[in-house]
Write a protein that holds these residues in place. Structure first.
Motif, PDB file in Angstrom:
ATOM      1  N   PHE A 153       0.845  -1.183   0.000  1.00  0.00           N
ATOM      2  CA  PHE A 153       0.000   0.000   0.000  1.00  0.00           C
ATOM      3  C   PHE A 153       0.886   1.241   0.000  1.00  0.00           C
ATOM      4  CE2 PHE A 153       0.685  -1.297   4.368  1.00  0.00           C
ATOM      5  CZ  PHE A 153       0.962  -0.120   5.051  1.00  0.00           C
ATOM      6  N   VAL A 154       0.280   2.408  -0.287  1.00  0.00           N
ATOM      7  CA  VAL A 154       1.032   3.660  -0.374  1.00  0.00           C
ATOM      8  C   VAL A 154       0.654   4.576   0.785  1.00  0.00           C
ATOM      9  CG1 VAL A 154       1.463   5.737  -1.754  1.00  0.00           C
ATOM     10  CG2 VAL A 154       1.244   3.515  -2.873  1.00  0.00           C
ATOM     11  N   MET A 155       1.675   5.230   1.341  1.00  0.00           N
ATOM     12  CA  MET A 155       1.461   6.288   2.322  1.00  0.00           C
ATOM     13  C   MET A 155       2.034   7.572   1.733  1.00  0.00           C
ATOM     14  SD  MET A 155       2.518   4.210   5.811  1.00  0.00           S
ATOM     15  CE  MET A 155       2.016   5.502   6.955  1.00  0.00           C
ATOM     16  N   SER A 156       1.221   8.630   1.677  1.00  0.00           N
ATOM     17  CA  SER A 156       1.678   9.931   1.193  1.00  0.00           C
ATOM     18  C   SER A 156       1.933  10.835   2.393  1.00  0.00           C
ATOM     19  CB  SER A 156       0.633  10.566   0.276  1.00  0.00           C
ATOM     20  OG  SER A 156       0.595   9.899  -0.968  1.00  0.00           O
ATOM     21  N   ILE A 157       3.187  11.277   2.540  1.00  0.00           N
ATOM     22  CA  ILE A 157       3.585  12.086   3.686  1.00  0.00           C
ATOM     23  C   ILE A 157       3.667  13.547   3.257  1.00  0.00           C
ATOM     24  CG2 ILE A 157       5.355  12.428   5.458  1.00  0.00           C
ATOM     25  CD1 ILE A 157       6.294   9.519   4.704  1.00  0.00           C
ATOM     26  N   LEU A 158       2.921  14.408   3.932  1.00  0.00           N
ATOM     27  CA  LEU A 158       3.012  15.849   3.699  1.00  0.00           C
ATOM     28  C   LEU A 158       3.925  16.443   4.768  1.00  0.00           C
ATOM     29  CD1 LEU A 158      -0.655  16.949   2.877  1.00  0.00           C
ATOM     30  CD2 LEU A 158       1.175  16.297   1.315  1.00  0.00           C
ATOM     31  N   LEU A 159       5.040  17.054   4.346  1.00  0.00           N
ATOM     32  CA  LEU A 159       5.962  17.710   5.269  1.00  0.00           C
ATOM     33  C   LEU A 159       5.552  19.168   5.464  1.00  0.00           C
ATOM     34  CD1 LEU A 159       7.604  15.171   4.383  1.00  0.00           C
ATOM     35  CD2 LEU A 159       9.648  16.562   4.562  1.00  0.00           C
ATOM     36  N   PRO A 160       5.910  19.761   6.592  1.00  0.00           N
ATOM     37  CA  PRO A 160       5.576  21.177   6.790  1.00  0.00           C
ATOM     38  C   PRO A 160       6.301  22.050   5.774  1.00  0.00           C
ATOM     39  CG  PRO A 160       6.289  20.133   8.845  1.00  0.00           C
ATOM     40  CD  PRO A 160       6.606  19.183   7.742  1.00  0.00           C
ATOM     41  N   GLU A 161       5.734  23.208   5.488  1.00  0.00           N
ATOM     42  CA  GLU A 161       6.384  24.167   4.596  1.00  0.00           C
ATOM     43  C   GLU A 161       7.770  24.519   5.138  1.00  0.00           C
ATOM     44  OE1 GLU A 161       5.618  25.332   1.787  1.00  0.00           O
ATOM     45  OE2 GLU A 161       3.468  24.963   1.513  1.00  0.00           O
ATOM     46  N   GLY A 162       8.782  24.483   4.260  1.00  0.00           N
ATOM     47  CA  GLY A 162      10.130  24.864   4.663  1.00  0.00           C
ATOM     48  C   GLY A 162      10.896  23.792   5.411  1.00  0.00           C
ATOM     49  N   HIS A 163      10.345  22.574   5.490  1.00  0.00           N
ATOM     50  CA  HIS A 163      11.027  21.499   6.216  1.00  0.00           C
ATOM     51  C   HIS A 163      11.395  20.336   5.294  1.00  0.00           C
ATOM     52  CE1 HIS A 163       9.352  23.721   9.627  1.00  0.00           C
ATOM     53  NE2 HIS A 163      10.281  23.135  10.352  1.00  0.00           N
TER      54      HIS A 163
END
Length: 511
Positions: free
Chosen positions: A180-190
């Motif tokens: 399965f796929v996990m999409s990770i959103l990182l904070p802006e500027g990190h």
């Protein structure tokens, strides 16, 4: 240096052999043992490459000594020395792996030829081991690049199945029936947290990590048989979300797609993981696609799996007439089924949000879609939706217009000149300032081939030219054109040319 041990109970025999061998092979370090027991002891201390072992010795005979030494170090080679040319000795010696034998007395030429043949074999094996280590080291360095490319192709690209299969073969595929796929959103500027996240994923379980574009990082996770799908995903999400101790926790979110049965269908899980990240304001910073609430109980009003897939592809390929048609058909269904206009507007926003996310994948910067007002009726909803779609289409077309006309030629030239290197989509992206996904899409649209196919063609063409030089071995050519494994190179060559490198070269040089 090659080490040789002579084991014989007769001193005159030992001394005579050493004089002959030292003269014939001056670079070989020679030692002596006067009986079988001493030969066993010296083998442990000196680590000889070759032992000339007399069979008939008092106490421990030669065959017994060979058996003990071989059990301790199976790489040592033996030449049997005997005054008796009997079948029984030869049969036992063969069982113990003895390479050859010398009869007492032997001519100097026979001694030199027999020992020389085994020494050449030792040297060849030594070179092979060194080459194998270099190959393994080179492959280990290339694996992260291969892994990122495989994820990129699986999730965003329609690839030539042969090349994808070969790339996948080079990675260690966990024994699993689902992924399965996990999409990770990182904070802006990190974005600098890419490496720590990758390390956390490595520690947490079996997964392949993709390329980071913008704030988004996709990973393909392989199901652990001893855990449930949800518990494994939550465990990995927890490890990743434990990172922002020193950084702001705002902006972190993880979407988790459903498990699927093969890598060929993994794009569906990726698309689901994106939808699951739609509302990143939730207090729990991860969400499963299966937990995303439906906006309507009507089955035909839900964004079906097939519609989702089609919509992703329409946006990615820039088919804006079809995109608009899909959204307007959805509005029409909502109106026909008497769904509230507020719910319909939420559904439109979900579709436009998906379109915006797909556009960011291919490097298009578009304003986040939102309505400036709460619509009161479906006519107003259609008008507002049309305006948002026009704005997104404008951003898409302007992005294309801003690209330099020679970008594709620049990429072709770079790949041709550097095809012997490990060129990834990320490296190409850095070269021309575009996203890896966009480059992959541009290759197919402008050249009609996948970038991996183009890279492979460049390497194979170089290999064909190098094969005209009879002084170069196929192993040398393999490394020179950019492959780390001769067997893999042979597979690719045969797929591309219809015959093996050996067959091609024979025909070429024959002409």
């Amino acid at each position: 240096m090659t080490k040789l041990l002579i084991a014989d109970d007769e001193q005159i025999e030992r001394e005579g052999l050493e004089v002959i061998l030292q003269k014939a092979f001056p670079d070989v370090e020679i030692s002596q043992a006067k009986n079988g027991k001493m030969a066993v002891q010296l083998a442990k201390e000196l680590y000889p490459d070759l032992i000339l072992m007399d069979i008939q010795m008092p106490g421990m005979n030669g065959l017994e000594a060979i058996k003990l030494i071989s059990e301790d170090d199976p790489d040592i080679k033996f030449i049997m020395i005997t005054a008796f040319d009997t079948f029984d000795y030869a049969r036992q010696a063969i069982k113990l792996g003895v390479k050859d034998y010398l009869l007492k007395p032997s001519k100097i030429t026979e001694i030199e030829a027999t020992v020389g043949k085994v020494l050449e074999e030792i040297e060849e094996e030594r070179k092979f081991r060194a080459l194998t280590k270099l190959q393994k080291d080179a492959l280990q360095r290339a694996l992260p690049v291969i892994e990122t490319d495989v994820v990129t192709q699986l999730l965003f690209d329609h690839v030539h199945e042969v090349h994808l299969d070969m790339l996948v073969e080079m990675l260690e595929i966990p024994s699993t029936d689902e992924q399965f796929v996990m999409s990770i959103l990182l904070p802006e500027g990190h974005e600098h947290l890419y490496t720590p996240v990758k390390e956390k994923v490595r520690q947490a379980g079996s997964a392949w990590v993709g390329a980071l574009y913008g704030r988004q990082l996709p990973i393909i996770v392989f199901r652990e048989k001893q855990q449930s799908f949800r518990s494994q995903a939550i465990s990995i999400a927890g490890e990743i979300l434990s990172l922002p101790k020193k950084a702001s926790s705002e902006g972190w979110f993880i979407g988790i797609g459903n498990a699927c049965g093969s890598l060929q269908t993994i794009r569906q899980s990726y698309q689901e993981s994106l939808i699951a990240t739609m509302d990143s304001t939730l207090p729990v910073k991860y969400r499963f696609y299966s937990d995303v609430p439906a906006l309507s109980a009507g089955e035909d009003l839900q964004l079906t799996k097939e519609r989702e897939k089609q919509f992703f592809d329409q946006v990615r390929l820039g088919k804006w007439d079809q995109v608009s048609l899909s959204v307007m058909e959805m509005i029409q269904r909502c109106e026909r089924e008497r769904e509230g206009v507020v719910q319909a507007q939420q559904r439109v926003l979900q579709m436009l949000w998906i379109a915006s996310r797909v556009m960011s994948e291919i490097g298009v910067e578009a304003p986040a879609p939102f309505f400036a007002y709460q619509t009161r009726d479906f006519r107003q909803l259609r008008t507002g939706t049309e305006q948002l779609l026009k704005s997104m289409k404008k951003s898409y077309l302007e992005h294309y217009d801003r690209l330099e006309a020679d970008t594709i030629q620049q990429l072709k030239y770079y790949i041709t000149e550097h095809s012997h290197e490990d060129i990834s989509l990320e490296a190409l992206g850095r070269k021309v300032g575009l996203s890896p996904i966009y480059i992959s899409k541009m290759f197919k649209e402008k050249l009609g081939v996948n970038y991996i196919d183009f890279l492979t063609e460049c390497r194979i063409e170089k290999a064909k030219k190098l094969m005209a030089d009879s002084g170069k071995s196929l192993k040398e050519i393999t490394f020179e054109v950019g492959y780390h494994e001769p067997n893999y190179f042979s597979k690719v060559f045969k797929k591309m040319c219809g015959q093996s490198p050996t067959e091609f070269r024979k025909a070429l040089l024959g002409k």
